[in-house]
Design a protein around this motif. Sequence first.
Motif, PDB file in Angstrom:
ATOM      1  N   ALA A  12       4.802  17.264  -1.522  1.00  0.00           N
ATOM      2  CA  ALA A  12       5.605  17.450  -0.249  1.00  0.00           C
ATOM      3  C   ALA A  12       5.674  16.302   0.853  1.00  0.00           C
ATOM      4  O   ALA A  12       6.193  15.642   1.041  1.00  0.00           O
ATOM      5  CB  ALA A  12       5.758  18.979   0.128  1.00  0.00           C
ATOM      6  N   THR A  13       4.393  16.266   0.237  1.00  0.00           N
ATOM      7  CA  THR A  13       3.763  15.281   1.884  1.00  0.00           C
ATOM      8  C   THR A  13       3.921  13.654   1.336  1.00  0.00           C
ATOM      9  O   THR A  13       4.590  13.422   2.171  1.00  0.00           O
ATOM     10  CB  THR A  13       2.143  15.352   1.645  1.00  0.00           C
ATOM     11  N   ARG A  14       4.449  13.139   0.267  1.00  0.00           N
ATOM     12  CA  ARG A  14       5.104  12.154  -0.501  1.00  0.00           C
ATOM     13  C   ARG A  14       6.042  12.282  -0.220  1.00  0.00           C
ATOM     14  O   ARG A  14       6.830  11.056   0.581  1.00  0.00           O
ATOM     15  CB  ARG A  14       4.175  11.543  -1.753  1.00  0.00           C
ATOM     16  N   ASN A  15       7.011  13.226  -0.535  1.00  0.00           N
ATOM     17  CA  ASN A  15       8.394  12.568   0.511  1.00  0.00           C
ATOM     18  C   ASN A  15       9.002  13.266   1.439  1.00  0.00           C
ATOM     19  O   ASN A  15       9.536  12.333   1.637  1.00  0.00           O
ATOM     20  CB  ASN A  15       8.826  13.952  -0.658  1.00  0.00           C
ATOM     21  N   VAL A  16       8.071  13.432   2.411  1.00  0.00           N
ATOM     22  CA  VAL A  16       7.738  13.496   3.379  1.00  0.00           C
ATOM     23  C   VAL A  16       7.615  11.807   4.091  1.00  0.00           C
ATOM     24  O   VAL A  16       8.610  11.290   5.457  1.00  0.00           O
ATOM     25  CB  VAL A  16       6.776  14.497   4.676  1.00  0.00           C
ATOM     26  N   LEU A  17       6.623  11.393   3.733  1.00  0.00           N
ATOM     27  CA  LEU A  17       6.107  10.209   3.702  1.00  0.00           C
ATOM     28  C   LEU A  17       7.174   8.806   3.031  1.00  0.00           C
ATOM     29  O   LEU A  17       7.227   7.888   4.148  1.00  0.00           O
ATOM     30  CB  LEU A  17       4.974  10.080   3.777  1.00  0.00           C
ATOM     31  N   GLU A  18       7.732   9.372   2.920  1.00  0.00           N
ATOM     32  CA  GLU A  18       8.443   8.616   1.533  1.00  0.00           C
ATOM     33  C   GLU A  18       9.730   8.250   3.024  1.00  0.00           C
ATOM     34  O   GLU A  18      10.545   7.283   2.814  1.00  0.00           O
ATOM     35  CB  GLU A  18       8.771   8.599   0.495  1.00  0.00           C
ATOM     36  N   ALA A  19      10.175   9.624   2.846  1.00  0.00           N
ATOM     37  CA  ALA A  19      11.291   9.721   3.650  1.00  0.00           C
ATOM     38  C   ALA A  19      11.296   8.344   4.932  1.00  0.00           C
ATOM     39  O   ALA A  19      12.112   8.061   5.887  1.00  0.00           O
ATOM     40  CB  ALA A  19      11.741  10.736   4.086  1.00  0.00           C
ATOM     41  N   LEU A  20       9.998   8.400   5.592  1.00  0.00           N
ATOM     42  CA  LEU A  20       9.930   8.014   7.105  1.00  0.00           C
ATOM     43  C   LEU A  20       9.590   6.392   7.105  1.00  0.00           C
ATOM     44  O   LEU A  20       8.825   6.184   7.915  1.00  0.00           O
ATOM     45  CB  LEU A  20       8.909   9.028   8.424  1.00  0.00           C
ATOM     46  N   GLU A  21       9.591   6.373   5.439  1.00  0.00           N
ATOM     47  CA  GLU A  21       9.464   4.978   5.469  1.00  0.00           C
ATOM     48  C   GLU A  21       7.728   4.495   6.162  1.00  0.00           C
ATOM     49  O   GLU A  21       7.461   3.019   6.149  1.00  0.00           O
ATOM     50  CB  GLU A  21      10.020   3.763   5.725  1.00  0.00           C
ATOM     51  N   GLY A  22       6.641   5.447   6.121  1.00  0.00           N
ATOM     52  CA  GLY A  22       5.648   5.520   6.674  1.00  0.00           C
ATOM     53  C   GLY A  22       5.339   4.882   7.961  1.00  0.00           C
ATOM     54  O   GLY A  22       4.676   4.411   8.198  1.00  0.00           O
ATOM     55  N   LYS A  23       6.158   5.063   8.392  1.00  0.00           N
ATOM     56  CA  LYS A  23       6.435   4.666   9.708  1.00  0.00           C
ATOM     57  C   LYS A  23       5.955   6.060  10.789  1.00  0.00           C
ATOM     58  O   LYS A  23       6.976   6.444  12.058  1.00  0.00           O
ATOM     59  CB  LYS A  23       7.737   4.260  10.405  1.00  0.00           C
TER      60      LYS A  23
ATOM     61  N   MET B 297       0.776  -1.171  -0.157  1.00  0.00           N
ATOM     62  CA  MET B 297      -0.169  -0.199   0.269  1.00  0.00           C
ATOM     63  C   MET B 297       0.844   1.186   0.032  1.00  0.00           C
ATOM     64  O   MET B 297       1.822   1.579   0.848  1.00  0.00           O
ATOM     65  CB  MET B 297      -0.967   0.280   1.054  1.00  0.00           C
ATOM     66  N   SER B 298       0.557   1.994  -1.096  1.00  0.00           N
ATOM     67  CA  SER B 298       1.835   3.852  -0.937  1.00  0.00           C
ATOM     68  C   SER B 298       1.277   4.044   0.383  1.00  0.00           C
ATOM     69  O   SER B 298      -0.051   3.998   1.238  1.00  0.00           O
ATOM     70  CB  SER B 298       1.255   3.851  -2.040  1.00  0.00           C
ATOM     71  N   PHE B 299       1.733   4.783   1.139  1.00  0.00           N
ATOM     72  CA  PHE B 299       1.468   5.766   1.999  1.00  0.00           C
ATOM     73  C   PHE B 299       0.012   6.833   1.822  1.00  0.00           C
ATOM     74  O   PHE B 299       0.587   7.205   2.764  1.00  0.00           O
ATOM     75  CB  PHE B 299       2.988   6.396   3.018  1.00  0.00           C
ATOM     76  N   PHE B 300       0.616   7.747   0.877  1.00  0.00           N
ATOM     77  CA  PHE B 300      -0.258   8.617   0.095  1.00  0.00           C
ATOM     78  C   PHE B 300      -0.637   8.518  -1.011  1.00  0.00           C
ATOM     79  O   PHE B 300       0.367   8.532  -1.974  1.00  0.00           O
ATOM     80  CB  PHE B 300       0.981   9.970  -0.033  1.00  0.00           C
ATOM     81  N   GLY B 301      -2.094   8.168  -1.160  1.00  0.00           N
ATOM     82  CA  GLY B 301      -2.839   8.299  -2.736  1.00  0.00           C
ATOM     83  C   GLY B 301      -2.278   6.804  -3.438  1.00  0.00           C
ATOM     84  O   GLY B 301      -1.943   6.197  -2.368  1.00  0.00           O
ATOM     85  N   PRO B 302      -3.428   6.287  -4.369  1.00  0.00           N
ATOM     86  CA  PRO B 302      -3.626   7.160  -5.225  1.00  0.00           C
ATOM     87  C   PRO B 302      -5.395   7.689  -4.541  1.00  0.00           C
ATOM     88  O   PRO B 302      -5.465   6.881  -3.594  1.00  0.00           O
ATOM     89  CB  PRO B 302      -4.288   6.343  -6.071  1.00  0.00           C
ATOM     90  N   GLY B 303      -6.269   8.207  -5.256  1.00  0.00           N
ATOM     91  CA  GLY B 303      -7.218   8.592  -5.016  1.00  0.00           C
ATOM     92  C   GLY B 303      -7.745  10.109  -3.805  1.00  0.00           C
ATOM     93  O   GLY B 303      -8.694  10.531  -4.327  1.00  0.00           O
ATOM     94  N   HIS B 304      -6.250  10.364  -4.528  1.00  0.00           N
ATOM     95  CA  HIS B 304      -6.293  12.332  -3.662  1.00  0.00           C
ATOM     96  C   HIS B 304      -6.654  13.284  -4.566  1.00  0.00           C
ATOM     97  O   HIS B 304      -7.129  12.380  -5.784  1.00  0.00           O
ATOM     98  CB  HIS B 304      -5.332  12.597  -2.657  1.00  0.00           C
ATOM     99  N   GLY B 305      -7.598  14.115  -4.678  1.00  0.00           N
ATOM    100  CA  GLY B 305      -8.332  15.046  -5.311  1.00  0.00           C
ATOM    101  C   GLY B 305      -7.327  16.432  -5.503  1.00  0.00           C
ATOM    102  O   GLY B 305      -8.195  17.145  -5.704  1.00  0.00           O
ATOM    103  N   ALA B 306      -5.916  15.995  -5.594  1.00  0.00           N
ATOM    104  CA  ALA B 306      -5.810  17.860  -5.550  1.00  0.00           C
ATOM    105  C   ALA B 306      -5.147  18.062  -6.718  1.00  0.00           C
ATOM    106  O   ALA B 306      -5.429  17.181  -7.866  1.00  0.00           O
ATOM    107  CB  ALA B 306      -3.678  17.346  -5.198  1.00  0.00           C
ATOM    108  N   CYS B 307      -5.026  18.983  -7.297  1.00  0.00           N
ATOM    109  CA  CYS B 307      -5.178  19.698  -8.562  1.00  0.00           C
ATOM    110  C   CYS B 307      -3.746  18.463  -9.360  1.00  0.00           C
ATOM    111  O   CYS B 307      -2.407  19.131  -8.391  1.00  0.00           O
ATOM    112  CB  CYS B 307      -4.936  21.369  -8.950  1.00  0.00           C
ATOM    113  N   PRO B 308      -3.744  19.200 -10.836  1.00  0.00           N
ATOM    114  CA  PRO B 308      -2.698  18.361 -11.456  1.00  0.00           C
ATOM    115  C   PRO B 308      -1.543  19.589 -10.757  1.00  0.00           C
ATOM    116  O   PRO B 308      -1.591  20.713 -11.469  1.00  0.00           O
ATOM    117  CB  PRO B 308      -2.675  18.380 -12.598  1.00  0.00           C
ATOM    118  N   GLY B 309      -0.437  19.437 -10.284  1.00  0.00           N
ATOM    119  CA  GLY B 309       2.044  20.327 -10.124  1.00  0.00           C
ATOM    120  C   GLY B 309       1.026  20.793  -9.012  1.00  0.00           C
ATOM    121  O   GLY B 309       1.672  21.425  -7.877  1.00  0.00           O
ATOM    122  N   CYS B 310       0.346  20.468  -7.833  1.00  0.00           N
ATOM    123  CA  CYS B 310      -0.132  20.733  -6.820  1.00  0.00           C
ATOM    124  C   CYS B 310       1.502  20.790  -6.027  1.00  0.00           C
ATOM    125  O   CYS B 310       1.771  19.210  -5.899  1.00  0.00           O
ATOM    126  CB  CYS B 310      -1.011  19.925  -5.918  1.00  0.00           C
TER     127      CYS B 310
END
Lengths: 291, 391
Positions: free
Chosen positions: A19-30, A1-14
Amino acid sequence: MSFFGPGHGACPGCGLTIATRNVLEALEGKCFVSNSTGCLEIVSSQYERSAWGVPYIHSLFENAAAVAAGIELALKALKRTDEGKVVVFAGDGATADIGIGPLSGMLDRNHDVIYICLDNEAYQNTGNQQSGLTPTGSNTTTMPAGELMPGKTGRKKDMISIAVGHGIPYVATATVAFYADLRRKVKKAAEIEGAKYIQIHTPCVTGWGIDGKQTLESARLAFETALYPIIEYENGELTKVRKIKDRKPVEEYLRIQRRFRHLFKHPKGQEIIRILQKIADDNAAKFNLDV
Amino acid sequence: MKKVVRGFYSIAHSVKLCKPNVIAAYPITPQTEIVENLAKMYSNGELGDCEYVTAESEFGAASILVGASAAGARTFTATCSQGLVLMSEVLLNAAGMRLPIVIVNTNRALSAPLSIWNDHQDSMLLRDGGLIQIHVETNQEAHDMVPLAFKVAENPRVMLPFMVNMDGFKLTHAYEPVDLLDQEIVDSFLPPYEPPVYMTTKNPLTFGSYAPPHCYAEFRVTLQNAMMRALDEIEKAYKDWAEITGRYWGGHAVGEYTDDAELVVVSMGSLTGMVRDVVNEMRREGKKVGLLKLRTFRPFPVKEVRNALKNANKILVFERAVSFGYEGPVGIEVKSAIFGFTPEFYSFAVGLGGRDVPREEIVKIIGDVYEGKVEQGFHFGTIKEFEEVVV
């Protein structure tokens, strides 16, 4: 399972979602996420459509820092701290305006929390209203550029100094333009015990009036003009700055965004541009940004 | 073990025995000594693994408990008045998220004008928020209601914030003999909190989703259902409590002489003791007066109130608050509960902002209503003569 998305409704290019995806991946979802009301919350937490692959809570607009403090205390009391770090995602309005009291309390008590301010420089969820982190001259719906007014006349609040002033062990700025640097900072923050404040510059396609393809370009120009210095404080000492080669005039950053476009024809526009250039020059001098 | 203690301590001692995981504290008169007592226990290592934290405001304290409760902790705080109002955004949110936070509210008046003294205006403001609310008459009752509050709040059929209301100063500062519970008794009544769902990386769930119009209403239906289920669950908890401690508190509303009373006086909180004393005296004089002590305010015990008031020709409610622009809030609820009955109805707001309510005032109001000397409707109790300046 991905830490963030799919399924969010942000604008393309948001910028927020990058930022959020990079933070969560840096923390390995923990991690445990406490999110203030705002863009990120609205695009990701609709009932039955949550985009979050980590434990997530949204309570109110102004209390994400206090909710995070409560999670941290519960994990300590229940001896579950090994499950992960506690992270706040809050917008600039939630951070610098309405939620600054609970944020100050959390920093002051030095909870073991990573506080991420997603700075898109206005209340963008509700359609670009002015916040404490809106930069000088920006055209917002609550202080629009008109015959008389040139947009925001005050300064962007210096949240970095406010965070450093709390005596917390780690404070940094970051930008979606340099995601490797952003990830490094999050990983570093996760290694440090106590409160951490990281403010990430996250362009907003609709509020700033840029094309979805210009998100990274505009974030990079904010850095290259020294309007958004990328810096790091450890235990109150400035330990690292990202140097700028051939610093650009602020006009290059302003010109590509609709929120600043009026400055090039408004009677007070040149004065505002001079003020912004002075802010950039002062940043460059203060942090010794020029190579 | 019976000991003479102050109201503050009767709460703090009971909270300690409930083994909370997280306590958030912020000072406000007349609550402060509750969290001070807990702070002392924490500082002396008497609270086990509990995390005690001093928040930056009541808003922060309640928010800390939202996070802690969602992460699976048993949580407690105490507040009142302006503090409760400041917490209100968070507490309503906690109710919607079905977080079983326990709060002791030491009832105090609201500003303006500023008053640190007792009445019920603060808790009445949260009437519609989805919190269970009970009122106590004595410090023994307050002491006993803390484990009960945790038990009911954390009941999987309920899962709601629970607010125990005790009158500020009148109870908090009073020295009364209290049969203090011991750990064994509380342990046998209240097991550790086992949340049906909680924030964990082992099973990542989303808390506090937003709900578009197509599903919002259903969440509010479940909130109403939980509140209505709480009526039965509270009763069951009282019965369990009576079996273990020998103390039965009589349920949601306790009637005395209500079967044959022509006039039933309704009272809530610490005033009830004196009202009972006056009612007993009038009984001895052969006057058909009764008492209904209202203990649960939310969920509102319609059945019990209706049943207790069905034979009364006259009903008199002592109010400790006003719904400005209408009348006293308890009277509003009582009238609604007895819809279809047609007794004479009187209500008197007494002791606002801590104004002393002398026994003679209670005697006179009940006596005058009994003898038909008062117009029906809402009245203020003893008010000085003053000139209102209307410009």
